[in-house]
Design an enzyme around this catalytic site. Structure first.
Site, mmCIF file in Angstrom:
data_model
loop_
_atom_site.group_PDB
_atom_site.id
_atom_site.type_symbol
_atom_site.label_atom_id
_atom_site.label_comp_id
_atom_site.label_asym_id
_atom_site.label_seq_id
_atom_site.Cartn_x
_atom_site.Cartn_y
_atom_site.Cartn_z
ATOM 1 N N GLY A 266 0.692 -1.398 0.032
ATOM 2 C CA GLY A 266 -0.231 0.117 0.080
ATOM 3 C C GLY A 266 0.829 1.315 0.096
ATOM 4 O O GLY A 266 2.184 1.139 -0.069
ATOM 5 N N VAL A 267 0.082 2.476 0.056
ATOM 6 C CA VAL A 267 0.762 3.751 0.031
ATOM 7 C C VAL A 267 1.309 3.987 1.603
ATOM 8 O O VAL A 267 0.715 3.492 2.334
ATOM 9 C CB VAL A 267 -0.044 4.776 -0.481
ATOM 10 C CG1 VAL A 267 -0.626 4.506 -1.979
ATOM 11 C CG2 VAL A 267 -1.335 5.104 0.550
ATOM 12 N N VAL A 270 4.738 3.589 6.233
ATOM 13 C CA VAL A 270 4.898 2.276 6.826
ATOM 14 C C VAL A 270 4.843 1.086 5.658
ATOM 15 O O VAL A 270 5.809 0.271 5.780
ATOM 16 C CB VAL A 270 3.639 1.922 7.801
ATOM 17 C CG1 VAL A 270 3.597 0.337 8.456
ATOM 18 C CG2 VAL A 270 3.668 3.069 8.800
ATOM 19 N N GLU A 291 -0.249 -1.241 -6.744
ATOM 20 C CA GLU A 291 -1.094 -0.182 -7.250
ATOM 21 C C GLU A 291 -0.015 0.962 -7.439
ATOM 22 O O GLU A 291 -0.033 1.638 -8.518
ATOM 23 C CB GLU A 291 -2.063 0.217 -6.342
ATOM 24 C CG GLU A 291 -2.959 1.596 -6.621
ATOM 25 C CD GLU A 291 -3.833 1.598 -5.351
ATOM 26 O OE1 GLU A 291 -4.921 0.598 -5.250
ATOM 27 O OE2 GLU A 291 -3.414 2.569 -4.478
ATOM 28 N N ASN A 381 -7.296 10.166 4.454
ATOM 29 C CA ASN A 381 -6.912 10.012 2.779
ATOM 30 C C ASN A 381 -7.937 9.355 2.085
ATOM 31 O O ASN A 381 -8.546 10.122 1.194
ATOM 32 C CB ASN A 381 -5.429 9.014 2.472
ATOM 33 C CG ASN A 381 -4.343 9.934 3.234
ATOM 34 O OD1 ASN A 381 -4.427 11.156 3.368
ATOM 35 N ND2 ASN A 381 -3.630 8.951 3.823
ATOM 36 N N GLY A 385 -7.059 1.563 -2.750
ATOM 37 C CA GLY A 385 -7.059 0.220 -3.425
ATOM 38 C C GLY A 385 -7.099 -0.926 -2.467
ATOM 39 O O GLY A 385 -7.176 -1.812 -2.686
HETATM 40 N N1 COA Z 1 -5.676 7.828 14.943
HETATM 41 C C1 COA Z 1 -5.537 9.188 14.754
HETATM 42 N N2 COA Z 1 -4.464 9.185 14.046
HETATM 43 C C2 COA Z 1 -3.611 8.215 13.407
HETATM 44 C C3 COA Z 1 -3.787 6.996 13.984
HETATM 45 C C4 COA Z 1 -4.834 6.675 14.817
HETATM 46 N N3 COA Z 1 -5.368 5.557 15.086
HETATM 47 N N4 COA Z 1 -2.842 6.207 13.488
HETATM 48 C C5 COA Z 1 -2.086 6.913 12.712
HETATM 49 N N5 COA Z 1 -2.283 8.336 12.765
HETATM 50 C C6 COA Z 1 -1.879 9.578 12.171
HETATM 51 C C7 COA Z 1 -0.203 9.430 12.311
HETATM 52 O O1 COA Z 1 -0.242 10.042 13.708
HETATM 53 C C8 COA Z 1 0.272 10.246 11.220
HETATM 54 O O2 COA Z 1 -0.191 11.676 11.657
HETATM 55 P P1 COA Z 1 0.911 12.779 10.944
HETATM 56 O O3 COA Z 1 0.984 12.659 9.573
HETATM 57 O O4 COA Z 1 0.078 13.923 11.803
HETATM 58 O O5 COA Z 1 2.117 12.518 11.681
HETATM 59 C C9 COA Z 1 -0.777 9.843 10.031
HETATM 60 O O6 COA Z 1 -1.958 9.097 10.919
HETATM 61 C C10 COA Z 1 -0.202 8.723 9.138
HETATM 62 O O7 COA Z 1 0.372 7.451 10.077
HETATM 63 P P2 COA Z 1 1.768 6.796 9.713
HETATM 64 O O8 COA Z 1 1.946 5.903 10.778
HETATM 65 O O9 COA Z 1 2.806 7.924 9.440
HETATM 66 O O10 COA Z 1 1.355 6.034 8.583
HETATM 67 P P3 COA Z 1 1.370 6.152 6.964
HETATM 68 O O11 COA Z 1 1.943 7.538 6.335
HETATM 69 O O12 COA Z 1 1.697 4.736 6.385
HETATM 70 O O13 COA Z 1 -0.362 6.207 6.559
HETATM 71 C C11 COA Z 1 -2.438 5.548 6.595
HETATM 72 C C12 COA Z 1 -1.224 5.413 7.219
HETATM 73 C C13 COA Z 1 -3.619 4.651 6.950
HETATM 74 C C14 COA Z 1 -2.914 6.836 6.755
HETATM 75 C C15 COA Z 1 -2.262 5.365 5.015
HETATM 76 O O14 COA Z 1 -1.668 4.162 4.523
HETATM 77 C C16 COA Z 1 -3.615 5.487 3.934
HETATM 78 O O15 COA Z 1 -3.992 6.481 3.703
HETATM 79 N N6 COA Z 1 -4.038 4.293 3.904
HETATM 80 C C17 COA Z 1 -5.621 4.043 3.002
HETATM 81 C C18 COA Z 1 -5.385 3.904 1.696
HETATM 82 C C19 COA Z 1 -4.527 2.684 1.423
HETATM 83 O O16 COA Z 1 -4.329 1.793 1.946
HETATM 84 N N7 COA Z 1 -4.078 2.732 -0.008
HETATM 85 C C20 COA Z 1 -3.374 1.767 -0.440
HETATM 86 C C21 COA Z 1 -3.998 0.750 -1.507
HETATM 87 S S1 COA Z 1 -2.436 0.217 -2.721
#
Ligand code: COA
Length: 506
Positions: A266-267, A270, A291, A381, A385
Site C-alpha cells: 500500500g501507500v 509504513v 497499485e 486519505n 485500493g
Molecule cells: N488515530 C489518529 N491518527 C492516527 C492513527 C490513529 N489511530 N494512526 C495513525 N495516525 C496518524 C499518524 O499519527 C500520522 O499523523 P501525522 O501525519 O500528523 O504524523 C498519520 O496518521 C499517518 O500515519 P503513519 O503512521 O505515518 O502511516 P502512513 O504514512 O503509512 O499512513 C494511512 C497510514 C493509513 C493513513 C495510509 O496508509 C492510508 O491512507 N491508507 C489508506 C489507503 C490505502 O491503503 N491505500 C493503499 C492501497 S494500494
C-alpha cells in the site's frame, strides 16, 4: 517548434492544437465534471489546473474533479484552496483538501479504486466534459503515451467529450513502452481479462483516443511533486522482520515458496518501510503486482530481489526520482504501468494469488480495520485500493504501529470507529509488537492473538478488561461488546487527548 516538442509529437497534424495553459483553462465550463490524469502525485495534470487557479481569482468556477487517485499540490492543494472543487473522487491525500473535506467545503466520494471505471461506463460518474491528460508523447498513429501513471485516464478518454493534453517534455522519453493499456468492454459482454501471470503484457503502449476529441495541447515542463514518505525507522524495520519470519513459516508449512506470490504493498511510509525490509532477506526473484511503485520497489530491483514490478503509478521521493528517472532505461524491461481497473481488478488479484500488505489507522480486537477515518469522523486519505486488494488477495495483511501520537492513541481499540475492511477481509495483522494470524479463527479466538501479540503494552490490560467484561455481559456471544462503552476510547481521546483510562477516572 521546439525540437523537444517536435520529437514527442509524432502526429504532426495535431500541432495546430497547441495553446497556452490559460487558453486551455478557459475551455473548462463552470458546473461540469472534469476527469484528470494522475495517481498518488504521479502523472497528474499540472499547468492547466494552475491556470484554472488564476482564472478563479476573477471568476466563479466550480467543477467536480475525478482522477486516478491523489494528485500533487496543483490540484489537491491549490485548486482546492481556490474554491474551484465542488466534488472530488476517488482518493486524495493532501492536508489542505483534507481540511476542506472535513469542514464541508468539498464533497468527497471516497471509493474503491477499481470501481471508478465501471461507474464511468454506467454513466454514474459523468457526463465527463473534459479530460486533462498528462502525456509524454503522442505517437505517429495517435496513441497517447501517459507519463508515470495511468490511473483512470483510458476510461476517461473513452467517455470524455473533450480531451486537453498536457504534453510534458520533462519526463524521460524512456517512459515510452512501459505502459500496457488494456480496457475491458461493457459488463456482461466482455471477455475474461487475458492475464495469467503478472508479467504478461496484454494491451497497447498508449491510450487510443478519438482524435477529434483532442481540443487542445499544452506544452509543460513541470515535474511531479515528490512523494512525502519518511524513511524506515527501527519500529517499521521490526515490522518488516516480523513479516519476513511469517513468510518463512508459510514456506515451511508448504503454502508458499521462496519466490512468494506477487506482492502488493500500500501507500505511505509504513508500507514502504515494510517492503524495504526484503532488501536484506534471502527472498529473491520476487514479483510486485501493486497499485503504486514507491521507493522500496526500485531499491529491491537494484538489490536484485525483484525481477518485475507492475502497478498503475510510480511515486518516488526526490532522491529516488533523480535516481530512477535519470536511468529509466535500466528499469524499463522490469516495470509496467497499467490502468487502475487492471492493476486493482478483483478477477486478477484472485487469479494471480496476491499477497497484499496495506496500512490501518486502527483495528479492533476482532480484526475489523479502519484505514480512513480519524476517530470515526475525520477523513484522512481514503480507502484507495486497499479494499480491492484485501478482499481478493490470497493473503490480506494489515500493518500499523501499535500506537499513534506519541502513545496517546492505541491503534488497537475495542471497536473501530469506522470500518473499511471487515473481519472477513483481514487475514494477518502486524505491528511493531508482533503478529496475529487470524486465518481460520473465530472472533473470540482472535482476541487473544491481537491483544497479546499486537497491542502496545500500555494498553493491554485495558483491552483485556474491556473484553472480559463484554464476554460476561453478553454471556459469551459470538462477538462480545458492551455497546455503551465500545467507542469510549475515542470519546476519552476527544475529551482528554488520550485513550488511557486513568484519565477518564481522574
Ligand atoms: N488515530 C489518529 N491518527 C492516527 C492513527 C490513529 N489511530 N494512526 C495513525 N495516525 C496518524 C499518524 O499519527 C500520522 O499523523 P501525522 O501525519 O500528523 O504524523 C498519520 O496518521 C499517518 O500515519 P503513519 O503512521 O505515518 O502511516 P502512513 O504514512 O503509512 O499512513 C494511512 C497510514 C493509513 C493513513 C495510509 O496508509 C492510508 O491512507 N491508507 C489508506 C489507503 C490505502 O491503503 N491505500 C493503499 C492501497 S494500494
Amino acid at each position: 517548434m521546439d525540437p523537444r516538442v517536435e520529437k514527442r509529437l509524432g502526429l504532426k497534424g495535431l500541432a495546430d492544437k497547441i495553446v497556452t495553459a490559460e487558453q486551455a483553462a478557459a475551455l473548462i465550463e463552470d458546473g461540469t465534471v472534469v476527469g484528470m490524469s494522475g495517481f498518488t502525485r504521479a502523472g497528474d495534470a499540472k499547468v492547466v489546473p494552475m491556470a484554472l487557479v488564476e482564472r478563479a481569482k476573477n471568476e466563479k468556477i466550480k467543477i467536480d474533479v475525478y482522477t486516478g487517485a491523489s494528485l500533487g499540490p496543483e490540484v489537491d492543494n491549490h485548486l482546492a484552496a481556490a474554491g474551484v472543487i465542488n466534488k472530488r473522487g476517488p482518493f486524495q491525500g493532501d492536508a489542505v483538501m483534507r481540511g476542506m473535506i472535513n469542514k464541508d467545503q468539498i464533497s468527497y466520494v471516497d471509493a474503491h479504486l477499481s470501481h471508478n471505471a465501471e461507474l464511468v461506463r454506467q454513466g454514474v460518474i459523468g457526463p465527463i466534459k473534459h479530460l486533462i491528460l498528462e502525456a509524454v508523447a503522442i505517437t505517429e498513429d495517435g496513441l497517447i503515451i501517459p507519463s508515470n501513471s495511468v490511473g483512470n485516464s483510458p476510461i476517461f478518454a473513452e467517455y470524455a467529450e473533450n480531451i486537453i493534453i498536457e504534453l510534458n517534455i520533462s519526463h524521460p522519453e524512456a517512459l515510452i513502452g512501459i505502459h500496457d493499456i488494456y480496457v475491458p468492454g461493457e459488463q456482461g459482454k466482455r471477455d475474461a481479462i487475458p492475464m495469467t501471470n503478472a508479467e504478461q503484457r496484454i494491451g497497447e503502449i498508449g491510450i487510443r483516443v478519438d482524435l477529434d476529441k483532442i481540443q487542445a495541447i499544452v506544452i509543460s515542463e513541470e515535474p511531479d511533486a515528490p512523494s512525502l514518505i519518511v524513511p524506515p525507522d527501527e519500529e517499521t524495520q521490526n515490522m518488516a522482520n516480523i513479516l519476513l519470519d511469517f513468510f518463512r513459516s508459510e514456506i515451511k508449512a508448504g503454502r508458499l515458496t521462496n519466490e512468494l506470490m506477487p506482492l502488493q504493498s500500500g501507500v505511505g511510509s509504513v508500507a514502504n518501510a515494510v517492503l524495504d525490509g526484503f532488501a536484506d532477506s534471502e527472498f529473491e526473484n520476487l514479483v510486485v503486482a501493486s497499485e503504486v511503485l514507491q521507493d522500496a520497489v526500485f531499491n529491491l530491483i537494484d538489490a536484485g530481489k525483484v525481477r518485475f514490478a507492475a502497478a498503475t503509478s510510480i511515486t518516488l521521493t526526490e532522491e529516488l526520482q533523480k535516481k530512477v528517472y535519470g536511468n529509466l532505461e535500466k528499469y524499463a524491461d522490469k516495470i509496467c504501468l497499467r490502468p487502475q481497473e487492471i492493476s486493482n481488478h478483483p478477477e486478477l488479484i484472485r487469479r494471480l494469488g496476491l499477497i497484499s500488505i496495506n496500512t490501518a489507522l486502527e483495528l479492533d480486537i476482532y480484526g475489523n480495520v479502519n484505514s480512513t477515518h480519524v476517530s470515526g469522523t475525520k477523513m484522512m486519505n481514503g480507502i484507495g485500493g486497499s479494499g480491492d486488494f484485501a478482499r481478493n488477495a490470497r493473503l490480506g495483511i494489515f500493518v500499523t504501529k501499535s500506537y499513534a501520537k506519541g502513545g496517546a492513541i492505541s491503534s488497537i481499540v475495542p471497536m473501530v470507529s469506522h470500518v473499511d475492511h471487515t473481519e472477513h477481509d483481514v487475514d494477518v495483522i502486524v505491528t511493531e509488537q508482533g503478529i496475529a494470524d487470524l486465518r481460520g479463527l473465530a472472533p473470540k479466538e482472535r482476541v487473544k492473538l491481537i491483544i497479546e501479540n499486537c497491542a502496545h503494552p500500555d494498553f493491554k490490560e485495558q483491552l483485556w478488561d474491556y473484553y472480559n467484561r463484554a464476554f460476561e455481559a453478553t454471556g459469551g456471544a459470538q462477538t462480545p461488546h458492551i455497546l455503551e462503552e465500545a467507542l469510549s476510547w475515542h470519546v476519552n481521546l476527544a475529551k482528554n487527548k488520550t485513550m488511557k483510562k486513568e484519565v477518564t477516572k481522574a
